[in-house]
Write a protein that holds these residues in place. Structure first.
Motif, short mmCIF file in Angstrom:
data_model
loop_
_atom_site.label_atom_id
_atom_site.label_comp_id
_atom_site.label_asym_id
_atom_site.label_seq_id
_atom_site.Cartn_x
_atom_site.Cartn_y
_atom_site.Cartn_z
N PRO A 105 0.81 -1.23 0.00
CA PRO A 105 0.00 0.00 0.00
C PRO A 105 0.84 1.28 0.00
O PRO A 105 0.48 2.24 -0.67
CB PRO A 105 -0.84 -0.11 1.27
N ILE A 106 1.94 1.29 0.71
CA ILE A 106 2.79 2.48 0.76
C ILE A 106 3.39 2.74 -0.61
O ILE A 106 3.40 3.88 -1.09
CB ILE A 106 3.90 2.34 1.83
N LYS A 107 3.87 1.70 -1.26
CA LYS A 107 4.44 1.82 -2.61
C LYS A 107 3.38 2.32 -3.59
O LYS A 107 3.65 3.20 -4.41
CB LYS A 107 4.99 0.48 -3.05
N PHE A 108 2.17 1.78 -3.49
CA PHE A 108 1.07 2.18 -4.36
C PHE A 108 0.76 3.67 -4.17
O PHE A 108 0.65 4.42 -5.15
CB PHE A 108 -0.17 1.34 -4.06
N ILE A 109 0.63 4.10 -2.93
CA ILE A 109 0.28 5.48 -2.64
C ILE A 109 1.39 6.43 -3.07
O ILE A 109 1.14 7.43 -3.74
CB ILE A 109 -0.06 5.66 -1.15
N ILE A 110 2.63 6.12 -2.70
CA ILE A 110 3.75 7.01 -3.04
C ILE A 110 3.92 7.14 -4.55
O ILE A 110 4.06 8.24 -5.07
CB ILE A 110 5.05 6.54 -2.36
N ALA A 111 3.89 6.02 -5.25
CA ALA A 111 4.05 6.05 -6.71
C ALA A 111 2.94 6.85 -7.37
O ALA A 111 3.19 7.64 -8.28
CB ALA A 111 4.08 4.63 -7.26
N ASN A 112 1.72 6.66 -6.92
CA ASN A 112 0.59 7.37 -7.52
C ASN A 112 0.59 8.85 -7.17
O ASN A 112 0.25 9.69 -8.01
CB ASN A 112 -0.73 6.72 -7.11
N VAL A 113 0.95 9.19 -5.94
CA VAL A 113 0.99 10.60 -5.55
C VAL A 113 2.08 11.34 -6.32
O VAL A 113 1.86 12.45 -6.83
CB VAL A 113 1.18 10.74 -4.02
N ILE A 114 3.25 10.73 -6.43
CA ILE A 114 4.35 11.38 -7.16
C ILE A 114 4.01 11.55 -8.63
O ILE A 114 4.19 12.64 -9.20
CB ILE A 114 5.67 10.59 -6.97
N SER A 115 3.51 10.50 -9.27
CA SER A 115 3.18 10.61 -10.69
C SER A 115 2.03 11.60 -10.92
O SER A 115 2.05 12.36 -11.88
CB SER A 115 2.85 9.24 -11.28
N SER A 116 1.06 11.61 -10.03
CA SER A 116 -0.06 12.55 -10.15
C SER A 116 0.41 13.99 -9.98
O SER A 116 -0.04 14.89 -10.69
CB SER A 116 -1.14 12.24 -9.12
N PHE A 117 1.31 14.20 -9.03
CA PHE A 117 1.83 15.55 -8.81
C PHE A 117 2.58 16.04 -10.05
O PHE A 117 2.36 17.16 -10.52
CB PHE A 117 2.76 15.60 -7.60
N PHE A 118 3.46 15.20 -10.60
CA PHE A 118 4.22 15.60 -11.77
C PHE A 118 3.30 15.87 -12.97
O PHE A 118 3.49 16.84 -13.70
CB PHE A 118 5.29 14.58 -12.14
N TYR A 119 2.31 15.02 -13.16
CA TYR A 119 1.37 15.24 -14.25
C TYR A 119 0.64 16.57 -14.07
O TYR A 119 0.58 17.39 -14.99
CB TYR A 119 0.35 14.09 -14.32
#
Length: 85
Positions: free
Chosen positions: A52-66
């Motif tokens: 879950p931590i990997k899922f959240i971190i990866a999605n938050v970072i990619s969403s922020f950059f987008y």
């Protein structure tokens, strides 16, 4: 058209937030539907429950950059249009 001028605009950060959130939701929805069909329980088990931590971190970072890139380009184009008028 300075980087600082664009990022200091309060509406810029709102745009980053909403575009990032929209990307987060749509990206995960499409991944779930294309890879797992209607079996969302498997999507949850394989992608979220395992790490879950990997899922959240990866999605938050990619969403922020987008959200940041799209908002920056949008605001830069608007400032350029405004200066040309």
């Amino acid at each position: 058209m300075s980087f600082k001028k664009i990022t200091n605009t309060p509406s810029f950060w709102k745009s980053v937030l909403f575009l990032g959130l929209g990307f987060f939701i749509l990206y995960n929805l499409f991944i779930a539907l294309f890879n797992y069909g209607t079996d969302l329980n498997t999507f949850y088990t394989e992608r979220i429950k395992v790490a879950p931590i990997k899922f959240i971190i990866a999605n938050v970072i990619s969403s922020f950059f987008y959200g940041f890139i799209i908002s920056y380009l949008k605001f830069k184009a608007a400032l350029k249009r405004k200066q040309n008028e």
